[in-house]
Write an enzyme that holds these catalytic residues in place. Structure first.
Site, PDB file in Angstrom:
ATOM      1  N   ASN A  79       0.546  -0.698   0.268  1.00 37.12           N
ATOM      2  CA  ASN A  79      -0.026   0.453   0.158  1.00 37.12           C
ATOM      3  C   ASN A  79       0.596   1.265  -0.042  1.00 37.12           C
ATOM      4  OD1 ASN A  79      -2.038   1.871   0.450  1.00 37.12           O
ATOM      5  ND2 ASN A  79      -2.903   1.194   2.385  1.00 37.12           N
ATOM      6  N   ASP A  80       1.584   1.677   0.851  1.00 37.64           N
ATOM      7  CA  ASP A  80       1.860   2.824   1.063  1.00 37.64           C
ATOM      8  C   ASP A  80       3.799   2.915   0.682  1.00 37.64           C
ATOM      9  OD1 ASP A  80       0.361   3.350   2.868  1.00 37.64           O
ATOM     10  OD2 ASP A  80       1.683   2.982   5.062  1.00 37.64           O
ATOM     11  N   VAL A  81       4.415   1.820  -0.033  1.00 39.81           N
ATOM     12  CA  VAL A  81       5.097   1.785  -0.953  1.00 39.81           C
ATOM     13  C   VAL A  81       4.714   2.369  -2.720  1.00 39.81           C
ATOM     14  CG1 VAL A  81       6.300   0.064  -0.072  1.00 39.81           C
ATOM     15  CG2 VAL A  81       5.014  -0.803  -0.868  1.00 39.81           C
TER      16      VAL A  81
END
Lengths: 134, 459
Positions: free
Chosen positions: B385-387
């Site tokens: 997700n964040d990456v």
């Protein structure tokens, strides 16, 4: 400050430099094995623990030494075993790892052979249950 | 004399083998042999120590080694690869415990009659050792999800932590001048244990790569201090290698998150950013069926797979490999994009994919793979997700702004395998999910992948 302390500082600083040079070259691919390997190596404190456990200074230090020997050994044994287990799994394309079932060769009659030249990964379409690599 | 020379020689051999062993880790094909050398070095050092003239009784040593081996063997051989971060954390705990106990035993035996130099070494040893013990336990608890993964914070926490730390360091300095004060020594030990707890609890599970590497470093430094305390060079060398690698890894991990050390340690992602809500308002994510997703994958000529922690949770690395093989069998190329902080420890994704028999030359670092996304027909995001959140590039108000990301959004189409629309760990909405060209395949990653495999086969 004694002269031996200075010598020890020498050793520390130089080992730090060597370590830095060596470790910066480890690719991200192997960062987890690097961590477990350095961890296993630093369990060398087992040698200090052994002296304390065996020297009979007093009862308390013998017991502490015993626990220290045990936990450092956990670290040595567990650390090196797991590092080896991980490293065994890393393999380049086209070669079966020792832990891998020989799925590459066992592909007679596999439909559509690797047309993109990626022969290595043309595993059998059917029946290649995911390897139960523990 | 001859005995001392023999012992020191084994230590020298051990040190050389350790360094050669670590050097072999620069090449995957040489690494295994190298680590066997390092293990041999360890055996040398242990054998050398056995003839130390101070040792008069071998019972406890043998028993300790036996008990340690009995616990260590299953820990090394049977822990599944998905539990690797916890295993590494627990290992740090054991190493630090050994160093700390050696320090306490040394201090107790000398009954405080130590010079300032030795006291400094013993102090560092107990300080680093003790905070690593509890810190590693907390980290392992979070990784095993015995403890909540979210940051545990309270008002004024940083003040309390800093006060605790200052008090401990103060006592440490006092002890260097007055080493005979045994009560204070044990107070310092207790405070160091408390620091370990307070340091790790407020850090979220997604920041664990930094924490685990930092604990790795502390465990090494505790060994260094032990070496100074008992005047043993091999301990100093091995500890310096461990401390150095842990430090280097934590710097790399922090960099990969574009956050400073201090920010990771003290700046727990407590409150979601205010801007988070407005991104998702009025936007809808497009969901896709397994059949349609499989169709895209089957006819793609380049698929880039972006694995994340979700792949580890669902234990779906084998399915990922199987799907990749199906795509390759149809003539497509599959590459894996590995973000440095994907997962819960440095190199987490690499280990999982290697376990699933993915050849390591298909795994690409962020810098290598980012230019390739533009050529990719499909970017397949599995539990990451964040990456892959483009807000890191474009939205200065986002908490992850500035973090280098994988450019999955540059691919012609993006398929995201995700359990639900819940925002990722950091509580940040991901605009990649709402982009045209992105479709979401909801469900457990393992189940979704299994469906995809069947569908691709039948295309």
């Amino acid at each position: 400050m004694e002269i031996t302390t200075i010598t020890e500082l020498y050793v520390f600083v130089l080992a730090g430099f060597v370590g830095y040079q060596v470790i910066t070259r480890v690719p991200p691919l192997l960062h987890t094995p690097l961590m477990s390997a350095t961890n296993a190596i630093s369990a060398i404190s087992v040698v200090g623990a052994m002296v304390i456990a065996g020297a009979h200074y007093n009862r308390v230090s013998t017991i502490l030494g015993f626990i220290a020997v045990a936990s450092a050994t956990v670290n040595v044994v567990g650390g090196f075993l797991i590092t080896d287990r991980m490293l065994r799994m890393f393999r380049p394309a086209g070669r079966g790892g020792s832990e891998a079932p020989a799925e590459i060769t066992a592909a007679p009659g596999t439909p559509v052979a690797a047309s993109a030249g990626t022969a290595a990964s043309a595993a059998p379409a059917a029946g290649s249950a995911s390897p139960t690599a523990r | 004399m001859a005995r001392t020379i023999f012992i020191e020689t084994t230590y020298l051999v051990a040190s050389v083998l350790f360094i050669l062993g670590l050097r072999s880790l620069t090449r995957p094909e040489k690494a295994r042999r190298g680590m066997q050398m390092a293990a041999a070095g360890m055996v040398f050092a242990i054998i050398g120590t056995l003839i130390n003239h101070e040792i008069v009784d071998y019972h406890w040593i043998v028993l300790g080694i036996a008990v340690g081996a009995l616990i260590g063997y299953p820990l090394g051989m049977w822990v599944p690869m998905t539990a690797m971060p916890q295993q590494v954390a627990i290992s740090h705990m054991f190493g630090a415990l050994a160093a700390t106990l050696v320090g306490v035993a040394e201090y107790y035996t000398a009954s405080g009659m130590v010079g300032p130099g030795r006291m400094t070494a013993l102090g560092f040893e107990t300080l680093f050792g003790a905070l690593t013990i509890t810190g590693s336990l907390m980290a392992a608890g979070k990784l095993q999800e015995v403890l909540p993964g979210r940051p545990l914070t309270f008002r004024g926490q940083n003040v309390v932590n800093i006060a605790l730390f200052a008090l401990t360091v103060g006592i440490f300095f006092y002890l260097i001048g007055h080493p005979g004060n045994a009560t204070l020594f044990y107070v310092m030990l207790a405070l160091s244990l408390a620091i370990g707890v307070c340091m790790v609890l407020p850090i979220g599970a997604a920041d664990m790569p930094v924490v685990v590497s930092l604990l790795n470093s502390y465990a090494g430094l505790a060994s260094v201090a032990t070496g100074f305390a008992i005047g043993n060079n091999v301990l100093i060398i091995a500890g310096a290698l461990d401390g150095g690698s842990g430090f280097l890894l934590s710097v790399l991990m922090s960099k990969a998150m574009n956050r400073s050390f201090g920010n990771v340690l003290f700046g727990a992602f407590g409150t979601p950013a205010a801007g988070a809500a407005k991104t998702s308002a009025g936007l809808t994510a497009r969901s896709i069926s397994a059949e349609d997703a499989a169709l895209q994958l089957a006819y793609a000529s380049l698929v880039v797979i972006v694995p994340g922690y979700g792949m580890a949770v669902a234990q779906s690395q084998h399915q990922v490999r199987e799907l990749a093989e199906q795509i390759e069998a149809r003539g497509g190329t599959v590459k894996y994009a590995i973000h440095p902080v994907a997962g819960r420890m440095p190199g987490h994704m690499n280990v999982l994919l290697a376990e699933a028999n993915v050849p390591y030359d298909r795994l690409y670092d962020m810098d290598e793979i980012n230019p390739e996304f533009e050529r990719a027909d499909v970017a397949l995001v599995i539990g990451a997700n964040d990456v892959v959140n483009p807000a890191a590039r474009s939205d200065p108000s986002s908490p992850i702004y500035g973090m280098p990301i994988l450019n999955a959004d540059k691919a012609r189409s993006v398929i995201v395998l995700k359990r639900s629309m819940n925002p990722g760990f950091a509580g940040i909405e991901n605009e990649l999910f709402f982009k045209t060209g992105t479709s979401m395949l909801f469900g457990d990653a393992k189940a979704s992948l299994t469906k995809l495999i069947t569908e691709v086969k039948s295309v």
